[in-house]
Scaffold this motif. Structure first.
Motif, short mmCIF file in Angstrom:
data_model
loop_
_atom_site.label_atom_id
_atom_site.label_comp_id
_atom_site.label_asym_id
_atom_site.label_seq_id
_atom_site.Cartn_x
_atom_site.Cartn_y
_atom_site.Cartn_z
N TYR A 94 4.73 6.05 -0.43
CA TYR A 94 5.17 4.84 -1.10
C TYR A 94 4.61 3.65 -0.32
CZ TYR A 94 8.65 7.95 -3.18
OH TYR A 94 9.27 8.99 -3.83
N ILE A 95 4.12 2.65 -1.05
CA ILE A 95 3.59 1.45 -0.44
C ILE A 95 4.14 0.24 -1.20
CG2 ILE A 95 1.49 0.15 0.12
CD1 ILE A 95 -0.03 2.77 0.28
N VAL A 96 4.52 -0.80 -0.45
CA VAL A 96 5.11 -1.99 -1.06
C VAL A 96 4.32 -3.23 -0.63
CG1 VAL A 96 7.19 -3.39 -1.34
CG2 VAL A 96 7.39 -0.90 -1.01
N TYR A 97 4.00 -4.08 -1.60
CA TYR A 97 3.30 -5.33 -1.35
C TYR A 97 4.13 -6.51 -1.86
CZ TYR A 97 -1.10 -2.70 -0.64
OH TYR A 97 -2.06 -1.85 -0.18
N LEU A 98 3.95 -7.66 -1.23
CA LEU A 98 4.44 -8.94 -1.75
C LEU A 98 3.24 -9.76 -2.17
CD1 LEU A 98 7.27 -10.34 0.58
CD2 LEU A 98 7.44 -9.87 -1.88
N ARG A 124 5.99 4.21 3.31
CA ARG A 124 6.79 5.39 3.67
C ARG A 124 5.85 6.59 3.77
NH1 ARG A 124 12.24 7.62 2.83
NH2 ARG A 124 12.06 9.85 2.38
N GLN A 125 5.81 7.17 4.94
CA GLN A 125 4.90 8.27 5.21
C GLN A 125 5.35 9.55 4.51
OE1 GLN A 125 2.05 9.77 5.65
NE2 GLN A 125 1.65 8.79 7.64
N ILE A 126 4.39 10.38 4.18
CA ILE A 126 4.66 11.72 3.66
C ILE A 126 5.29 12.56 4.76
CG2 ILE A 126 3.59 13.81 2.74
CD1 ILE A 126 1.29 12.06 1.76
N THR A 142 14.37 1.74 -0.46
CA THR A 142 14.80 0.43 0.03
C THR A 142 14.09 0.09 1.34
OG1 THR A 142 16.72 1.42 1.18
CG2 THR A 142 17.08 0.56 -1.05
N PHE A 143 14.03 -1.20 1.63
CA PHE A 143 13.30 -1.71 2.79
C PHE A 143 13.70 -3.16 2.98
CE2 PHE A 143 11.02 -1.58 -1.17
CZ PHE A 143 10.75 -2.91 -1.41
N LYS A 144 13.28 -3.77 4.08
CA LYS A 144 13.61 -5.17 4.35
C LYS A 144 12.44 -6.09 4.04
CE LYS A 144 17.37 -4.97 7.70
NZ LYS A 144 17.87 -5.49 8.99
N LEU A 145 12.77 -7.25 3.47
CA LEU A 145 11.77 -8.29 3.31
C LEU A 145 11.46 -8.89 4.68
CD1 LEU A 145 13.20 -10.19 0.21
CD2 LEU A 145 11.24 -8.64 0.24
N PRO A 146 10.23 -9.30 4.91
CA PRO A 146 9.93 -9.97 6.18
C PRO A 146 10.67 -11.30 6.28
CG PRO A 146 7.92 -9.33 5.00
CD PRO A 146 9.05 -9.16 4.06
N HIS A 160 3.93 4.33 -5.92
CA HIS A 160 3.99 5.68 -5.39
C HIS A 160 2.68 6.34 -5.77
CE1 HIS A 160 5.12 10.07 -5.43
NE2 HIS A 160 5.36 9.69 -4.19
N ILE A 161 1.96 6.87 -4.77
CA ILE A 161 0.68 7.53 -5.03
C ILE A 161 0.92 9.03 -5.10
CG2 ILE A 161 -1.72 7.74 -4.34
CD1 ILE A 161 -1.37 5.35 -2.51
#
Length: 228
Positions: A94-98, A124-126, A142-146, A160-161
């Motif tokens: 999983y990868i998240v961008y702003l 998020r690593q495999i 879930t994750f935190k915003l900078p 999600h790849i």
């Protein structure tokens, strides 16, 4: 290898529509919002995007405009995330961008996400087992915003790849959603930014990869480093 072969065989027998999934709901502070209330509605049902050069790669098919999507006001540093409409079935990261909207944008619904405005904030690593990548059954991420970002209007993009058929390109499946945020209380910062599409070529070892043979035991994320 018998167990591994059985898993692959079972996966091949499951109808593709049942193995697909979407990220329709935003999570803020442990509260899950309504489906497509703050997440842009896609138009390809639950199908993935495979062409990393397509404009659909920004926020999924139909996501170039916000339409009637609302914008959620949230403080920098808050815990946010996405809830899925069904469990993730395929293995992959999983990868998240702003994406920060240009200062000329006053209504986030009108921004199509174009330009070098995106930076990575989470990945998020495999996890791996004896037969390679685990097939994690997640319902949410879930994750935190900078905190070291400028206050303003942003698109929050999750991908999600899915790597179950990624030995050739196109082959990897990208499940994508974008939520609309107004971030307040940011302390400023200068993250290096990329364009989406444009961030990937499709030839990266984290996108074009055979996870079955030789059995994959490590994974290299595509794209830039996480901004911290």
């Amino acid at each position: 290898m018998k167990v591994f072969s059985t898993i692959v065989a079972i996966g091949a027998c499951i109808p593709s529509v049942l193995a697909h999934y979407r990220f329709p709901s935003l999570i803020v502070g442990g509260t899950t919002t309504g489906q497509y209330q703050y997440v842009r509605q896609n138009t390809n049902y639950n199908s993935p995007v495979e062409n990393v050069a397509s404009t659909d790669f920004t926020c999924n098919a139909g996501g170039r405009s916000g339409g009637s999507t609302q914008t959620y006001e949230v403080a920098a540093g808050s815990t946010v995330g996405f809830a899925l409409d069904q469990q993730v079935f395929h293995p992959g990261p999983y990868i998240v961008y702003l994406g920060q909207a240009p200062s000329s944008i006053t209504n986030l619904n009108s921004w199509d996400g174009s330009g070098a405005n995106w930076f990575k904030i989470h990945q998020r690593q495999i996890t791996f087992g004896s037969n390679g990548p685990n097939w994690e059954m997640l319902n949410s991420l879930t994750f935190k915003l900078p905190t070291r970002i400028a206050s303003g209007l942003y698109l929050l993009r999750v991908e999600h790849i899915a790597l179950h058929s990624a030995s050739n390109y196109p082959g990897a499946q990208f499940y994508i959603s974008c939520a609309q945020l107004k971030i307040t209380g940011g302390s400023g910062g200068s993250p290096a930014k990329v364009s989406i599409p444009g961030v990937y070529s499709g030839q990266e070892p984290g996108i074009k990869v055979n996870i079955y043979y030789p059995i994959l035991t490590s994974y290299a994320f595509p794209g830039p480093s996480v901004y911290s």
